[in-house]
Scaffold this motif. Sequence first.
Motif, PDB file in Angstrom:
ATOM      1  N   ILE A   1      50.681 -22.117  48.945  1.00 35.01           N
ATOM      2  CA  ILE A   1      49.232 -21.941  48.957  1.00 35.01           C
ATOM      3  C   ILE A   1      48.739 -21.486  47.587  1.00 35.01           C
ATOM      4  O   ILE A   1      47.682 -21.936  47.112  1.00 35.01           O
ATOM      5  CB  ILE A   1      48.822 -20.922  50.042  1.00 35.01           C
ATOM      6  N   THR A   2      49.493 -20.631  46.926  1.00 28.63           N
ATOM      7  CA  THR A   2      49.123 -20.162  45.586  1.00 28.63           C
ATOM      8  C   THR A   2      49.041 -21.337  44.618  1.00 28.63           C
ATOM      9  O   THR A   2      48.101 -21.432  43.807  1.00 28.63           O
ATOM     10  CB  THR A   2      50.139 -19.131  45.081  1.00 28.63           C
ATOM     11  N   ARG A   3      50.000 -22.217  44.692  1.00 29.38           N
ATOM     12  CA  ARG A   3      49.982 -23.400  43.822  1.00 29.38           C
ATOM     13  C   ARG A   3      48.779 -24.290  44.140  1.00 29.38           C
ATOM     14  O   ARG A   3      48.092 -24.761  43.220  1.00 29.38           O
ATOM     15  CB  ARG A   3      51.275 -24.189  44.002  1.00 29.38           C
ATOM     16  N   SER A   4      48.520 -24.518  45.408  1.00 28.26           N
ATOM     17  CA  SER A   4      47.387 -25.364  45.805  1.00 28.26           C
ATOM     18  C   SER A   4      46.063 -24.758  45.336  1.00 28.26           C
ATOM     19  O   SER A   4      45.172 -25.463  44.868  1.00 28.26           O
ATOM     20  CB  SER A   4      47.365 -25.557  47.320  1.00 28.26           C
ATOM     21  N   ARG A   5      45.947 -23.422  45.446  1.00 31.29           N
ATOM     22  CA  ARG A   5      44.741 -22.751  44.964  1.00 31.29           C
ATOM     23  C   ARG A   5      44.539 -22.994  43.483  1.00 31.29           C
ATOM     24  O   ARG A   5      43.424 -23.276  43.027  1.00 31.29           O
ATOM     25  CB  ARG A   5      44.822 -21.245  45.224  1.00 31.29           C
ATOM     26  N   SER A   6      45.601 -22.883  42.726  1.00 29.67           N
ATOM     27  CA  SER A   6      45.518 -23.077  41.277  1.00 29.67           C
ATOM     28  C   SER A   6      45.105 -24.510  40.933  1.00 29.67           C
ATOM     29  O   SER A   6      44.276 -24.737  40.042  1.00 29.67           O
ATOM     30  CB  SER A   6      46.866 -22.745  40.631  1.00 29.67           C
ATOM     31  N   GLU A   7      45.662 -25.484  41.643  1.00 31.72           N
ATOM     32  CA  GLU A   7      45.321 -26.887  41.386  1.00 31.72           C
ATOM     33  C   GLU A   7      43.857 -27.172  41.718  1.00 31.72           C
ATOM     34  O   GLU A   7      43.169 -27.888  40.980  1.00 31.72           O
ATOM     35  CB  GLU A   7      46.243 -27.798  42.191  1.00 31.72           C
ATOM     36  N   ILE A   8      43.374 -26.610  42.822  1.00 29.21           N
ATOM     37  CA  ILE A   8      41.974 -26.805  43.201  1.00 29.21           C
ATOM     38  C   ILE A   8      41.045 -26.157  42.182  1.00 29.21           C
ATOM     39  O   ILE A   8      39.997 -26.721  41.810  1.00 29.21           O
ATOM     40  CB  ILE A   8      41.715 -26.240  44.614  1.00 29.21           C
ATOM     41  N   MET A   9      41.413 -24.974  41.703  1.00 30.79           N
ATOM     42  CA  MET A   9      40.593 -24.304  40.693  1.00 30.79           C
ATOM     43  C   MET A   9      40.512 -25.116  39.410  1.00 30.79           C
ATOM     44  O   MET A   9      39.445 -25.228  38.789  1.00 30.79           O
ATOM     45  CB  MET A   9      41.169 -22.919  40.398  1.00 30.79           C
ATOM     46  N   SER A  10      41.636 -25.711  38.998  1.00 33.33           N
ATOM     47  CA  SER A  10      41.642 -26.545  37.794  1.00 33.33           C
ATOM     48  C   SER A  10      40.749 -27.772  37.988  1.00 33.33           C
ATOM     49  O   SER A  10      39.971 -28.142  37.099  1.00 33.33           O
ATOM     50  CB  SER A  10      43.065 -26.991  37.460  1.00 33.33           C
ATOM     51  N   ALA A  11      40.866 -28.407  39.161  1.00 36.04           N
ATOM     52  CA  ALA A  11      40.043 -29.588  39.451  1.00 36.04           C
ATOM     53  C   ALA A  11      38.561 -29.221  39.474  1.00 36.04           C
ATOM     54  O   ALA A  11      37.715 -29.958  38.943  1.00 36.04           O
ATOM     55  CB  ALA A  11      40.464 -30.199  40.780  1.00 36.04           C
ATOM     56  N   LEU A  12      38.234 -28.084  40.061  1.00 37.42           N
ATOM     57  CA  LEU A  12      36.845 -27.649  40.136  1.00 37.42           C
ATOM     58  C   LEU A  12      36.306 -27.299  38.753  1.00 37.42           C
ATOM     59  O   LEU A  12      35.158 -27.631  38.419  1.00 37.42           O
ATOM     60  CB  LEU A  12      36.733 -26.457  41.078  1.00 37.42           C
ATOM     61  N   ALA A  13      37.126 -26.652  37.940  1.00 38.44           N
ATOM     62  CA  ALA A  13      36.711 -26.320  36.568  1.00 38.44           C
ATOM     63  C   ALA A  13      36.432 -27.582  35.760  1.00 38.44           C
ATOM     64  O   ALA A  13      35.493 -27.637  34.957  1.00 38.44           O
ATOM     65  CB  ALA A  13      37.795 -25.485  35.888  1.00 38.44           C
TER      66      ALA A  13
END
Length: 476
Positions: free
Chosen positions: A235-247
Amino acid sequence: MKRLYSFLSICIAGLVLAGCNFTPDLVIPDLDSPMQYNDFAEDRKLTGVKMSNRKIEDYWWEDFGDENLNMLVEEALRNNTDYAAAVSRVAQARAALGIANADRFPTLNWNGATNKIVSGENPQSIPYSLSAVISYEVDLWGRVRESNRAAVATLLSVAANQENVRLSVISGVIDSYFSLLSLEEQYKILQATVQAYDETYQYYYKQYEAGSLEEITLQQSKVQLESARANLYAITRSRSEIMSALALLVGRTPRGIFAAEFVVGELLPKAPIVPLAMPSTLIANRPDIKMAEENLRSANHSIGVAYASYFPILSLSALGGLSARDVGDLFDNAVVSLSANISGPLFDFGRTENRVRQAEEMKEEALILYRAAVARAFSEVRDALVARDTTEKRLRAVEAQAQSQGRVYEIAKQRFEAGYSTHLELLDAERNWLSVQLNLSSAKADLLSSSLSLYKSLGGGFNARTLERETLFERP
């Protein structure tokens, strides 16, 4: 005087012939569309929508009621590079239309010259001259007119594509935001679970060290703990990927992408009720359909441009100026000249014929793509309606499952503490309880995602007439 009369006769004849038009009539196909959106539903009822003549609002994402989301969408519309590039392409198309419009009018140029030729001992002076030349191509066969109309259609197509990119960017931001909210919720669940499992493991370890607990029970607790930790890392990895995509979607700088900090809500918002108009309005409310339609119009006008190449071009020009051997006498000698020039193809080895054939095939391709765009639009609406209906029903089922599974976990815990069941039974109840909590969070996000898909498939507030009105003063 006779020359002037001849020149005027040519002009009048050119203006008469300028009404010629070789562009074929364009009939936008009327495709077979459903009478009602709920024709496919077994009970003819649709969940999450309301039949209404009210169009989707321009700021439709505000229906989700999340101010943090609203700010992210505004940031994306200011800074997203894909959207900025689409806006630039509209400016380019508008400039191209300006060039095409300019071809409808005469051009005025000026020229000033002087020169000397030195030959032997006696230099010879070429007269000083200052002149203005106005030239005009008489649009005998509609080439300029159809080029202008094709440029207008291209501008509208590019403007519709800008709206399509805008809708995609907004949808991407919303989808990423809801995914991030769901992952945040799952992260908190797993954090609390890992902490609880770790406390249980430490308690069992002390019992095992004291000799009052079997090793298999300790190891089972360890497996449960490490499994939860593994899920937490995922979940931590998925959160980071979503944050990068959103940024990236909101147009953050490289430093901002690495920081990737967002203010998000505590809970997932409630899914809104989407206004649903009649199917017949869909074609006018989808930017991709408008883009395909304007591409078809542009291709049709291009056929007229290609056909005009079969016929001669008539150019008129008038020169007025001053000429003298000495600069002081320049204004004492006026020069006036009128001319007409006609030129046309004689034999071009099939070049014009193939241009016409190419233009006709491009129109055929544009027609196929238009039909495909309309069919894809109705397919996406159907899928979105089904998704909105089924995800809400799924959420209700998962909520009922969570309630029952919570009770199962309580009973299993009581039975284990009373010595009526094994530790394995308790672990199984704990695993199922964790699983249903994570599924519940995903189900809530899926419901919001289905609402987003429905807004997007219905065009996100786009209207073709509004686009034409805001892009053009009048269609030629």
